[in-house]
Design a protein around this motif. Structure first.
Motif, PDB file in Angstrom:
ATOM      1  N   ILE A 101       0.834  -1.213   0.000  1.00 25.55           N
ATOM      2  CA  ILE A 101       0.000   0.000   0.000  1.00 25.55           C
ATOM      3  C   ILE A 101       0.864   1.257   0.000  1.00 25.55           C
ATOM      4  O   ILE A 101       0.614   2.205  -0.760  1.00 25.55           O
ATOM      5  N   HIS A 102       1.885   1.267   0.835  1.00 25.52           N
ATOM      6  CA  HIS A 102       2.735   2.459   0.987  1.00 25.52           C
ATOM      7  C   HIS A 102       3.441   2.797  -0.321  1.00 25.52           C
ATOM      8  O   HIS A 102       3.582   3.976  -0.676  1.00 25.52           O
ATOM      9  N   MET A 103       3.888   1.775  -1.054  1.00 23.17           N
ATOM     10  CA  MET A 103       4.588   2.006  -2.314  1.00 23.17           C
ATOM     11  C   MET A 103       3.669   2.682  -3.328  1.00 23.17           C
ATOM     12  O   MET A 103       4.114   3.477  -4.160  1.00 23.17           O
ATOM     13  N   ARG A 104       2.387   2.431  -3.233  1.00 24.55           N
ATOM     14  CA  ARG A 104       1.440   2.985  -4.192  1.00 24.55           C
ATOM     15  C   ARG A 104       0.840   4.309  -3.740  1.00 24.55           C
ATOM     16  O   ARG A 104       0.514   5.167  -4.557  1.00 24.55           O
ATOM     17  N   MET A 105       0.666   4.491  -2.452  1.00 22.33           N
ATOM     18  CA  MET A 105       0.011   5.703  -1.959  1.00 22.33           C
ATOM     19  C   MET A 105       0.984   6.816  -1.595  1.00 22.33           C
ATOM     20  O   MET A 105       0.621   7.994  -1.630  1.00 22.33           O
ATOM     21  N   GLN A 106       2.201   6.444  -1.218  1.00 28.45           N
ATOM     22  CA  GLN A 106       3.233   7.447  -0.921  1.00 28.45           C
ATOM     23  C   GLN A 106       2.734   8.531   0.033  1.00 28.45           C
ATOM     24  O   GLN A 106       2.964   9.728  -0.172  1.00 28.45           O
ATOM     25  N   GLY A 107       2.031   8.121   1.080  1.00 26.93           N
ATOM     26  CA  GLY A 107       1.612   9.058   2.112  1.00 26.93           C
ATOM     27  C   GLY A 107       0.343   9.829   1.834  1.00 26.93           C
ATOM     28  O   GLY A 107      -0.033  10.717   2.613  1.00 26.93           O
ATOM     29  N   ALA A 108      -0.366   9.536   0.740  1.00 30.39           N
ATOM     30  CA  ALA A 108      -1.607  10.249   0.409  1.00 30.39           C
ATOM     31  C   ALA A 108      -2.612  10.125   1.553  1.00 30.39           C
ATOM     32  O   ALA A 108      -2.738   9.080   2.185  1.00 30.39           O
ATOM     33  N   GLN A 109      -3.338  11.199   1.808  1.00 26.43           N
ATOM     34  CA  GLN A 109      -4.214  11.268   2.978  1.00 26.43           C
ATOM     35  C   GLN A 109      -5.662  10.870   2.703  1.00 26.43           C
ATOM     36  O   GLN A 109      -6.595  11.425   3.262  1.00 26.43           O
ATOM     37  N   VAL A 110      -5.851   9.914   1.834  1.00 25.52           N
ATOM     38  CA  VAL A 110      -7.184   9.361   1.600  1.00 25.52           C
ATOM     39  C   VAL A 110      -7.578   8.547   2.828  1.00 25.52           C
ATOM     40  O   VAL A 110      -6.772   7.764   3.338  1.00 25.52           O
ATOM     41  N   PRO A 111      -8.770   8.709   3.353  1.00 25.62           N
ATOM     42  CA  PRO A 111      -9.182   7.900   4.508  1.00 25.62           C
ATOM     43  C   PRO A 111      -9.134   6.401   4.194  1.00 25.62           C
ATOM     44  O   PRO A 111      -9.663   5.955   3.176  1.00 25.62           O
ATOM     45  N   ILE A 112      -8.463   5.649   5.061  1.00 24.30           N
ATOM     46  CA  ILE A 112      -8.357   4.198   4.906  1.00 24.30           C
ATOM     47  C   ILE A 112      -9.102   3.547   6.062  1.00 24.30           C
ATOM     48  O   ILE A 112      -8.724   3.705   7.230  1.00 24.30           O
ATOM     49  N   HIS A 113     -10.154   2.809   5.743  1.00 25.87           N
ATOM     50  CA  HIS A 113     -10.968   2.143   6.762  1.00 25.87           C
ATOM     51  C   HIS A 113     -10.530   0.680   6.845  1.00 25.87           C
ATOM     52  O   HIS A 113     -10.749  -0.087   5.898  1.00 25.87           O
ATOM     53  N   VAL A 114      -9.905   0.290   7.951  1.00 25.19           N
ATOM     54  CA  VAL A 114      -9.416  -1.072   8.115  1.00 25.19           C
ATOM     55  C   VAL A 114     -10.373  -1.828   9.035  1.00 25.19           C
ATOM     56  O   VAL A 114     -10.476  -1.524  10.225  1.00 25.19           O
ATOM     57  N   PHE A 115     -11.081  -2.810   8.466  1.00 28.94           N
ATOM     58  CA  PHE A 115     -12.042  -3.606   9.230  1.00 28.94           C
ATOM     59  C   PHE A 115     -11.409  -4.942   9.591  1.00 28.94           C
ATOM     60  O   PHE A 115     -11.044  -5.723   8.696  1.00 28.94           O
ATOM     61  N   CYS A 116     -11.282  -5.191  10.895  1.00 30.43           N
ATOM     62  CA  CYS A 116     -10.587  -6.383  11.366  1.00 30.43           C
ATOM     63  C   CYS A 116     -11.546  -7.333  12.071  1.00 30.43           C
ATOM     64  O   CYS A 116     -12.297  -6.920  12.971  1.00 30.43           O
ATOM     65  N   GLY A 117     -11.521  -8.593  11.676  1.00 27.06           N
ATOM     66  CA  GLY A 117     -12.218  -9.614  12.434  1.00 27.06           C
ATOM     67  C   GLY A 117     -11.439  -9.929  13.695  1.00 27.06           C
ATOM     68  O   GLY A 117     -10.447  -9.265  14.014  1.00 27.06           O
ATOM     69  N   ILE A 118     -11.848 -10.955  14.405  1.00 20.80           N
ATOM     70  CA  ILE A 118     -11.186 -11.262  15.683  1.00 20.80           C
ATOM     71  C   ILE A 118     -10.365 -12.545  15.609  1.00 20.80           C
ATOM     72  O   ILE A 118      -9.960 -13.101  16.623  1.00 20.80           O
TER      73      ILE A 118
END
Length: 526
Positions: free
Chosen positions: A39-56
């Motif tokens: 992700i970092h290689m492609r976004m290079q710090g862009a401030q688009v909101p990233i919603h990370v949904f994690c199961g348990i």
């Protein structure tokens, strides 16, 4: 590339922690870090909101590792825990504590009440799906399904970790609303079989494999039921030619088929056999096609049946290396009887397509007459007539494997990802495009498989190699013709280029790509 089963992946994880003397938490850290690097290689710090949904479970643990790295690198991250049961894994809990140590914005807890008031996603945002992994064995409950549907309704780009949540690795989906529709899936160590099946491929538009360092010896030594076929898998199959080779070294193909109005099928198959490298090609056709075939393909020899409109008798005095039978043959009663008599006497390797398959379906006792390793190349309807109806893709594969084992034949399931099946082994092709959905494309493939067998390729290798070259030829032709205008003759015209492409070196990355790769290497070292 090997496609590992769910059980083999678990075993590989276990052996890796033992042999590399690391904990399962360390392996999870490695996996989550690889996702972050991607992700970092492609976004290079862009401030688009990233919603990370994690199961348990452990998939959720991977998501928490990713979220922590995104946070520490200054990304705009909103982390959610999809709290769907009380059974949290140890590595999930460890990473839940770790993320709380790097931010005051603790993960938002989503409970079974189905209240999603805290979930506000814009179309321009990014969703990371880390809810369920490969261990899922039952449909998600209703409120989780509602969450997935909210994601889809938002139209935000969705990235799934390892596999789209709700998708099983080894059985069909009961309800498509219970599965995440991912724009992209990052799959650990190898892709999953469900990425290539007609009913389940739609749940991920694209996929990519991330190497998370599973033990190399385990990966090399473990036999898998499924293999993915690309250039690197077919290149070792290629048979080079020596300087003093002559046409007699490359076999003699007999293409047996054709009927009134369907001589073109034989034309295409014969031409494809020659273009694939067969030394000699003879076409056995009804009398009506004699002059047109002679004029259209001067390189091909012709034997004509005494009947004007269809094949009524099969009688030839040549000794072909392989016979491709069925293209344009028709299912006339006289032809059917002739076909049966031919099978009773024939000992030559066979490639059977089209009406040859339809005649076998009408009288399945004929299947026992087929030589060992006969190759059958059905499209979906022809396959259904051979093996019976199926309820889903997994039942289809099981039926084909059982059929292949019973009759000791090779079955090619033609489709967007054509699958070559021999007994319990499956080989999934990676070349080809929708432009191949055109009349005569299958006839070309019959000729190509026959042409490779004539040159000395074993039947299974010939099928795998021909399917790859067939798709690659169509991909090359696509550049000039596009999907709608691609026809079967174009595929034949670029078989030579497909061969040449086997030995082309990949283009060197430009300066920007090299810089991105170096940045990823620096992140890996950290």
């Amino acid at each position: 590339m090997k496609l590992f089963s769910k059980e083999q992946i678990y075993e590989g994880d276990k052996l890796t922690t033992e042999r590399q003397n690391i904990s399962s938490t360390d392996l999870m850290e490695r996996a989550g870090t690889q996702i972050f690097n991607w992700i970092h290689m492609r976004m290079q710090g862009a401030q688009v909101p990233i919603h990370v949904f994690c199961g348990i479970g452990n998939n959720g643990g991977d998501g928490l590792v990713l979220a922590r790295h995104l946070i520490t690198h200054g990304y705009n991250v909103i982390t959610y825990i999809v709290n769907c049961s009380d059974k949290r894994t140890k590595d999930f809990l460890i990473n839940y504590d770790r993320i709380k140590s790097v931010t005051k914005e603790w993960p938002i807890m989503l409970s079974c009440s189905g209240d999603f008031s805290d979930v506000v996603i814009d179309e321009k945002d990014i969703i990371v799906d880390a809810v369920f992994g490969i261990g899922l064995n039952r449909p998600p409950n209703a409120w989780v399904q509602e969450l997935f549907q909210r994601w889809r309704a938002s139209k935000a780009f969705t990235l799934s970790i390892d596999i789209p949540s709700g998708l099983y690795t080894d059985k069909a989906v009961e309800d498509e609303n219970a599965v995440v529709h991912a724009g992209y899936t990052l799959s650990f160590q190898s892709p999953k079989l469900v990425f290539f099946l007609p009913e389940t491929a739609k749940y991920s538009v694209q996929w990519e494999v991330l190497d998370i360092g599973i033990d190399r010896d385990y990966l090399m030594q473990t036999e898998t039921e499924v293999e993915l076929i690309s250039k690197f898998e077919v290149l070792p199959l290629y048979k080079p030619r020596h300087k003093f080779a002559h046409k007699g070294d490359f076999g003699h193909v007999l293409i047996l088929g054709g009927s009134y109005g369907k001589i073109g099928s034989v034309n295409l198959a014969s031409s494809a056999a020659l273009s694939s490298g067969a030394g000699l090609v003879t076409a056995y056709i009804p009398k009506c096609g004699y002059h047109s075939m002679q004029a259209a393909l001067p390189e091909v020899m012709i034997i004509s049946d005494e009947n004007e409109t269809h094949i009524s008798k099969i009688n030839f005095d040549i000794s072909p290396t392989v016979i491709g039978v069925g293209v344009g043959l028709g299912t006339d009663d006289e032809t059917a009887k002739t076909f049966e008599e031919f099978l009773k006497q024939n000992k030559t390797p066979l490639v059977i397509d089209a009406d040859g398959l339809n005649l076998l379906s009408k009288k399945k006792a004929l299947l026992k007459l087929l030589p060992e390793l006969t190759i059958l190349t059905p499209h979906p309807k022809e396959l259904e007539r051979l093996v019976g109806k199926w309820s889903d893709d997994f039942e289809k594969l099981n039926k084909v494997k059982a059929f292949s084992t019973k009759y000791n034949v090779i079955v090619l399931i033609k489709g967007a990802h054509s699958i070559t099946v021999y007994k319990d082994k499956m080989y999934i092709n990676t070349t080809g495009n929708p432009g191949m959905a055109t009349a005569g494309s299958g006839d070309v493939l019959t000729g190509m498989i026959s042409g490779l067998i004539a040159q000395g390729y074993e039947p299974l290798a010939a099928t795998i190699f021909a399917v790859y070259l067939h798709g690659k030829s169509a991909d090359i032709s696509l550049e000039d013709y596009g999907y709608q205008s691609l026809i079967a003759s174009h595929i034949i015209a670029t078989i030579g280029e497909a061969y040449i492409d086997l030995f082309k070196q990949p283009e060197q990355p430009n300066a920007q790509e090299q810089e991105q790769e170096q940045e990823q290497e620096r992140q890996n070292e950290k």
